[in-house]
Enzyme design. Structure first.
Site, short mmCIF file in Angstrom:
data_model
loop_
_atom_site.label_atom_id
_atom_site.label_comp_id
_atom_site.label_asym_id
_atom_site.label_seq_id
_atom_site.Cartn_x
_atom_site.Cartn_y
_atom_site.Cartn_z
N ARG A 35 4.30 -7.99 -11.88
CA ARG A 35 3.48 -7.24 -12.83
C ARG A 35 3.55 -7.83 -14.24
NH1 ARG A 35 4.62 -1.38 -10.12
NH2 ARG A 35 2.64 -1.29 -9.00
N LYS A 200 1.32 7.13 7.04
CA LYS A 200 0.72 8.42 7.40
C LYS A 200 -0.80 8.47 7.27
CE LYS A 200 3.07 11.28 4.87
NZ LYS A 200 3.94 12.08 4.07
N GLY A 353 0.54 -0.98 -2.21
CA GLY A 353 1.78 -1.58 -2.70
C GLY A 353 2.60 -2.23 -1.61
N GLY A 377 -2.01 3.03 -5.84
CA GLY A 377 -2.79 4.26 -5.93
C GLY A 377 -4.19 4.03 -6.48
P1 ADP Z 1 0.68 0.80 1.39
O1 ADP Z 1 1.71 0.96 0.30
O2 ADP Z 1 0.33 -0.64 1.62
O3 ADP Z 1 -0.52 1.66 1.15
P2 ADP Z 1 1.99 2.73 3.09
O4 ADP Z 1 2.81 3.17 1.92
O5 ADP Z 1 0.96 3.65 3.59
O6 ADP Z 1 1.34 1.29 2.77
O7 ADP Z 1 2.94 2.44 4.32
C1 ADP Z 1 3.93 1.45 4.32
C2 ADP Z 1 5.06 1.82 5.25
O8 ADP Z 1 4.57 2.17 6.53
C3 ADP Z 1 5.99 0.66 5.46
O9 ADP Z 1 7.21 0.93 4.80
C4 ADP Z 1 6.17 0.59 6.98
O10 ADP Z 1 7.51 0.46 7.38
C5 ADP Z 1 5.62 1.92 7.44
N1 ADP Z 1 5.15 1.88 8.84
C6 ADP Z 1 4.26 1.04 9.37
N2 ADP Z 1 4.14 1.24 10.70
C7 ADP Z 1 4.99 2.24 11.01
C8 ADP Z 1 5.34 2.89 12.25
N3 ADP Z 1 4.78 2.54 13.38
N4 ADP Z 1 6.26 3.87 12.17
C9 ADP Z 1 6.82 4.22 11.00
N5 ADP Z 1 6.54 3.64 9.82
C10 ADP Z 1 5.63 2.65 9.83
MG MG Z 2 3.12 2.52 -0.06
#
Ligand code: ADP
Ligand code: MG
Length: 396
Positions: A35, A200, A353, A377
């Protein structure tokens, strides 16, 4: 959106720049300076234009109090190294030290104010409180440049309110982010593939909802996929499942069908006997996850399937890792998607992120992607089609 050029001649002017310097720290050591590096081009551009630059930024969540562990000192030191010139850090945000620092500042020089979240008015929900802080910040400068993309979805004093007081423009980072993300939300080149994962479904409802009417293909992996598999009638063992989202997901599947959007779900899953790096694991068909097993990644066939759906796409957006990439045994799906995006000649954007972190952690060259967003976000909200307050105030 107004750009720096719209601010006119900046020679001898003082410009307040809102940057995103919210770096991860281990004590006072910056563990990822991405950053700070991303904030350099705008600051350099302003210095080259003959301005004096006053940087304002936040670090962590000090909760409106001056807590030394949230000092911007490490960020100021790193910025000075990257710029190759001193960056004077004021001892406070809008107090005597800040005033003295700003008064002493000359064209071509850079100062930084202390953590803007040391002041609880920054994030106040009361308009008058934010406006009061914004007035104090504005009194330091002749113009404002908004360059903290990671905070443009926030209605905060140093992001939103100050832009209404001073002549304001977007910095090059914000401009670049908005241009890249807009290419995926407004008239994307087709086929348009969206890859969604992460933990999620409930975190990404808005994004899925908006993209369901825009994308040609929606590829789903990560933790959220089990709610989709369950909605299809499959057992998911002890995988991440959001029972309360099943109806929503069923509606998504129907909307997709009605809009002619292809939903691509994994055909195989890497399951583990526990959530751990050293878990026992195996590949099973997506409709045959047994009790006591949890899906921690999409399987190799799914990786190949997803890659084939990415290969000929002209626009690709990826948000959310395909599996628990933090554990080596479950990084395969995320690797397949990242590699397919790098190999494709479509316009490829990574938002989120953890997805951006996965790209770096798995050792991919960031230059292989058309754009990697710096704002988790904020990029999600843009993909949701929302109006971001910090961007709306920069409109012509
Ligand atoms: P981003 O920050 O890119 O938007 P998220 O915060 O939604 O992504 O999700 C990232 C997390 O999701 C990672 O830490 C990863 O370990 C977790 N994840 C991915 N697949 C699974 C799974 N099958 N079960 C549990 N956690 C998962
Ligand atoms: Mg995330």
């Amino acid at each position: 959106m107004k750009t720096i050029d719209s601010l006119g001649d900046l020679t001898g002017k003082k410009v307040l720049v809102r940057s995103d310097l919210n770096v991860p720290l281990d004590g006072t050591t910056i563990t990822d300076d991405g950053r700070v590096r991303a904030s350099v081009p705008t600051i350099k551009k302003l210095l080259d234009a003959g301005a004096a630059v006053i940087v304002t930024a936040h670090l962590g969540r000090p909760g409106g109090e001056a807590k030394p562990e949230f000092s911007l000192a490490p960020a100021a030191a790193r910025l000075a190294e990257l710029l190759g010139q001193p960056v004077t850090l004021a001892g406070d945000l809008v107090g005597d030290s800040a005033r003295a620092t700003v008064d002493a500042l000359e064209a071509g020089q850079v100062a930084m104010l202390e953590n803007v979240r040391y002041d609880k008015r920054e994030t106040s929900k009361v308009d008058e409180e934010r406006a009061e802080l914004a007035q104090q910040l504005a009194s330091f400068a002749d113009a404002f440049v908004s360059d903290g993309f990671g905070v443009v979805h926030r209605k905060q004093a140093s992001v939103y309110d100050v832009a209404q007081i001073l002549p304001a423009a977007a910095g090059t980072l914000v401009q670049n982010e908005v241009e890249s993300l807009s290419r995926t939300t407004t008239n994307p080149e087709r086929p348009y593939a969206v890859v969604l994962g992460g933990s999620k479904v409930s975190d990404k409802l808005g994004v899925i909802g908006n993209l369901l009417t825009k994308a040609d293909r929606l590829l789903i992996g990560g933790g959220m996929v089990f709610t989709f598999l369950k909605a299809q009638g499959y057992d998911v063992g002890s995988s991440l499942l959001e029972e309360d989202q099943l109806d929503t997901v069923r509606e998504y599947l129907e909307t997709a069908k009605a809009n002619g959007v292809e939903i691509v779900l994994p055909t195989d899953i890497e399951v583990a006997d526990k959530f751990a790096a050293d878990a026992e694991h195996k590949t099973v068909p997506a409709n045959a996850i047994e009790d006591g097993w949890m899906g921690l990644d999409i399987g190799p066939d799914s990786g190949a399937l997803f890659a084939s759906k990415i290969a000929d796409a002209k626009t690709i957006v990826w948000n959310g890792p395909m599996g628990v990439f933090e554990f080596e045994a479950f990084e395969g799906g995320t690797r397949a998607v990242a590699q397919a995006m790098i190999d494709s000649d479509g316009f490829s954007v990574v938002g989120g992120g953890d997805s951006a972190a996965a790209v770096r952690r798995l050792g991919y060259d960031e230059a292989g992607f058309s754009h990697i967003s710096t704002g988790g976000g904020a990029s999600l909200e843009l993909l949701e089609g929302k109006v971001l307050p910090g961007l709306a105030v920069l409109e012509d």
